[in-house]
Structure formats: structure tokens, C-alpha cells
Design an enzyme around this catalytic site. Sequence first.
Site, short mmCIF file in Angstrom:
data_model
loop_
_atom_site.label_atom_id
_atom_site.label_comp_id
_atom_site.label_asym_id
_atom_site.label_seq_id
_atom_site.Cartn_x
_atom_site.Cartn_y
_atom_site.Cartn_z
N TYR A 193 -1.54 -1.20 10.57
CA TYR A 193 -1.90 -1.09 9.14
C TYR A 193 -0.41 -0.64 8.11
O TYR A 193 0.06 -1.10 7.17
CB TYR A 193 -2.60 -0.54 8.22
CG TYR A 193 -3.27 -0.69 6.77
CD1 TYR A 193 -3.68 -1.80 6.62
CD2 TYR A 193 -3.03 0.58 6.54
CE1 TYR A 193 -3.71 -1.60 5.60
CE2 TYR A 193 -3.16 -0.08 4.82
CZ TYR A 193 -4.16 -1.37 4.33
OH TYR A 193 -3.93 -1.31 2.81
N SER A 228 0.64 -1.25 0.02
CA SER A 228 -0.66 0.02 -0.01
C SER A 228 1.29 1.19 -0.19
O SER A 228 1.93 1.31 0.66
CB SER A 228 -0.83 -0.23 1.82
OG SER A 228 -1.61 1.00 1.59
P1 NAI Z 1 -11.34 -6.19 0.81
O1 NAI Z 1 -11.66 -5.97 3.07
O2 NAI Z 1 -11.90 -6.15 0.21
O3 NAI Z 1 -10.39 -7.60 0.77
C1 NAI Z 1 -9.57 -8.03 1.91
C2 NAI Z 1 -9.78 -9.93 1.07
O4 NAI Z 1 -8.52 -10.28 2.31
C3 NAI Z 1 -11.14 -10.11 1.69
O5 NAI Z 1 -11.72 -11.07 0.83
C4 NAI Z 1 -10.73 -11.16 2.72
O6 NAI Z 1 -11.57 -11.90 3.99
C5 NAI Z 1 -9.51 -11.05 2.98
N1 NAI Z 1 -8.79 -11.74 4.24
C6 NAI Z 1 -8.73 -10.63 5.33
N2 NAI Z 1 -8.27 -11.81 6.89
C7 NAI Z 1 -8.10 -12.91 6.11
C8 NAI Z 1 -7.45 -14.35 6.55
N3 NAI Z 1 -7.14 -14.02 7.55
N4 NAI Z 1 -7.29 -15.04 6.10
C9 NAI Z 1 -8.05 -15.10 4.53
N5 NAI Z 1 -8.34 -14.08 4.43
C10 NAI Z 1 -8.33 -12.63 4.87
O7 NAI Z 1 -10.40 -5.31 1.18
P2 NAI Z 1 -9.73 -4.14 -0.36
O8 NAI Z 1 -9.18 -3.70 -0.33
O9 NAI Z 1 -10.22 -5.20 -1.32
O10 NAI Z 1 -8.09 -5.20 -0.07
C11 NAI Z 1 -6.67 -6.49 -0.62
C12 NAI Z 1 -5.67 -5.88 -0.48
O11 NAI Z 1 -5.31 -4.61 -1.08
C13 NAI Z 1 -5.25 -6.03 1.18
O12 NAI Z 1 -4.17 -6.36 1.11
C14 NAI Z 1 -5.18 -4.24 1.09
O13 NAI Z 1 -3.83 -3.80 2.38
C15 NAI Z 1 -5.17 -4.08 -0.03
N6 NAI Z 1 -5.16 -2.36 -0.08
C16 NAI Z 1 -6.37 -2.01 -0.95
C17 NAI Z 1 -6.59 -0.38 -1.20
C18 NAI Z 1 -8.10 -0.07 -1.06
O14 NAI Z 1 -7.96 0.99 -1.42
N7 NAI Z 1 -8.75 -0.67 -1.35
C19 NAI Z 1 -5.55 0.31 -0.89
C20 NAI Z 1 -4.44 -0.33 -0.63
C21 NAI Z 1 -4.02 -1.37 -0.26
#
Ligand code: NAI
Length: 250
Positions: free
Chosen positions: A154, A141
Site C-alpha cells: 500500500y 495517502s
Molecule cells: P473504501 O474501501 O470505502 O473505498 C474504496 C473504494 O474503491 C470502494 O468503493 C471499492 O469498492 C473501490 N475499489 C476497490 N477496488 C476497485 C477496483 N478494482 N475497481 C473499482 N473500484 C474499486 O475506502 P476509503 O477509505 O474510502 O478509500 C478511498 C481512497 O482513499 C483509497 O484510495 C484509499 O487508499 C484512500 N485513503 C483512505 C484513507 C482513510 O483513512 N480512509 C487515508 C488515506 C487514503
Amino acid sequence: MQDTLLGLRGKRALITGASSGLGAHFAQRLAAHGAEVVLAARRVDALQGVAKQVEAYGRAQCVTLDVTDAASREALVRDIEPVDILINNAGLVREGAALKHSEDDWDVVMDTNLKGMFFVAQALAPGMRQRGGGSIVNVASVLGLRQAGGVVSYAVSKAGVIQLTKTLALEWARHGIRVNAIAPGYIDTELNRAFWQTDAGKALITRIPQRRLGQLQDLDGPLLLLASDASRYMTGAVIAVDGGHLVNTL
Ligand code: NAI
């Protein structure tokens, strides 16, 4: 598309946290470019919708994986054939002032975003090595490179992801395993959409040089580059995809 460098036919890709947001989108994009996709999430039933989209392009295997759980990671390795591409995407945030951040907040974020990411990579690396190599794409990120208030664990976890990426790139280059990271800026997803309508959300967008949020599709180029042989001489790289947010003016 298959004859281009970005083609992924014959490659198997595992995406962690594939049930929503970036992970669900990545799975669909990799499948569209020919990869056989393995979708991982804590609850397999949460993957059904994504699996349907992926199956428009080819086979999708759905597996249970809690990245924080050693037994779950071991079962994953037993349940899937070796993969060529790992998209280390699972992650979460606990927001709030640093003064009020609890030990539980800290632990759950670190365990998921950093420790979980490392041990998933460690579990899959031997299989990649056996197949002659592979590509690991860690989702970091911009908060791993710059600071913002209210996200202390984070931001620290994502800074760790960046150093993890470079360290593993160094150690595993000899095994043919490339390790790179994408550092997204603020991406518009279902989970954060309401925030962008608030005054704070709108103010934040004005600080992005391109004056807009990222869309999931904006990540496609870097994702396909790093996952495919198009980046065969890249390892340890961190690609920011942020509309210029990291270079905004002081
Ligand atoms: P999201 O919450 O939709 O996706 C995250 C996923 O990780 C979810 O499907 C969740 O169930 C899963 N997860 C969480 N804990 C878990 C575990 N213990 N075991 C297996 N799966 C687990 O959020 P998003 O936005 O799609 O985030 C995806 C990645 O992108 C993350 O690493 C986040 O930090 C990163 N990110 C997102 C940004 C954004 O603006 N949406 C910006 C920068 C990075």
C-alpha cells in the site's frame, strides 16, 4: 456558491470507487457544488444509495468500472461523455507483515492503486484534451510520504501515486489537464471505525499533532480547490490533509 471560484456548474465529474467511504462523500460534495456527477464502481447496484444522495442536487449517472480491467475502462470511455474532472479514488489495502506479504497481495494492491489509477487517467485524458482541459485529483495517502509497518504494498503504491501525479502534471500541462493529489491522513470511515476503539487505534491518534482523526468533511476544502478553477495555476501539487501527522515530532 455557483458564482465563486469553487463553483462546478457545467462541469462533469467522474469519481472512481464511489460506492463507499471517501468516494461516496466526494460525489455528494461535488454535486452540492454544481457538478454533474458520474459514479463508478465495480457493481452498479452498490451505487444506488449514493446516487440517491447525489440526486438531491442534480443528475447522477452510475457506471460499472473495475479499474484493473482494460475492457471495463474502455467501456467506461464509450459509456460516458467526456468528463472535466476525474477523482481517481478507488483503492484498497492488504495488511500484514512484509515477510508474509504474498505475491497476490502485492499484485492486487499495485494493480488497483497504481496501475488502475494510471490507466483510468490515460483513458479519460484524450476527452479532456478535446474539451480544452480538465482536472485530475488522485487520492494518495500520507503512507506514500512516510512509513508505517504492515502496509508495504500500500505504502509503495501510494508513493507511486505521488510520482504519477507529478509526471502526468508535467506531460499533460500542455493539454490543459491539471493533475494534483490529496494525501489524506487517517480518516474516520465506516470501514475503519472499529479499529479506532482498540488500544492500538487510540495510541495512533495520540501521535497526530491535532490529536484527532480526520473526518470526511475535512477533505472538502482541498477537494473543491483541486477540482475547480480555484486551483487553475496548480498542477503536480500534493496536499496533505492529516492534522499534522506528517510533521509529528521525532
Ligand atoms: P473504501 O474501501 O470505502 O473505498 C474504496 C473504494 O474503491 C470502494 O468503493 C471499492 O469498492 C473501490 N475499489 C476497490 N477496488 C476497485 C477496483 N478494482 N475497481 C473499482 N473500484 C474499486 O475506502 P476509503 O477509505 O474510502 O478509500 C478511498 C481512497 O482513499 C483509497 O484510495 C484509499 O487508499 C484512500 N485513503 C483512505 C484513507 C482513510 O483513512 N480512509 C487515508 C488515506 C487514503
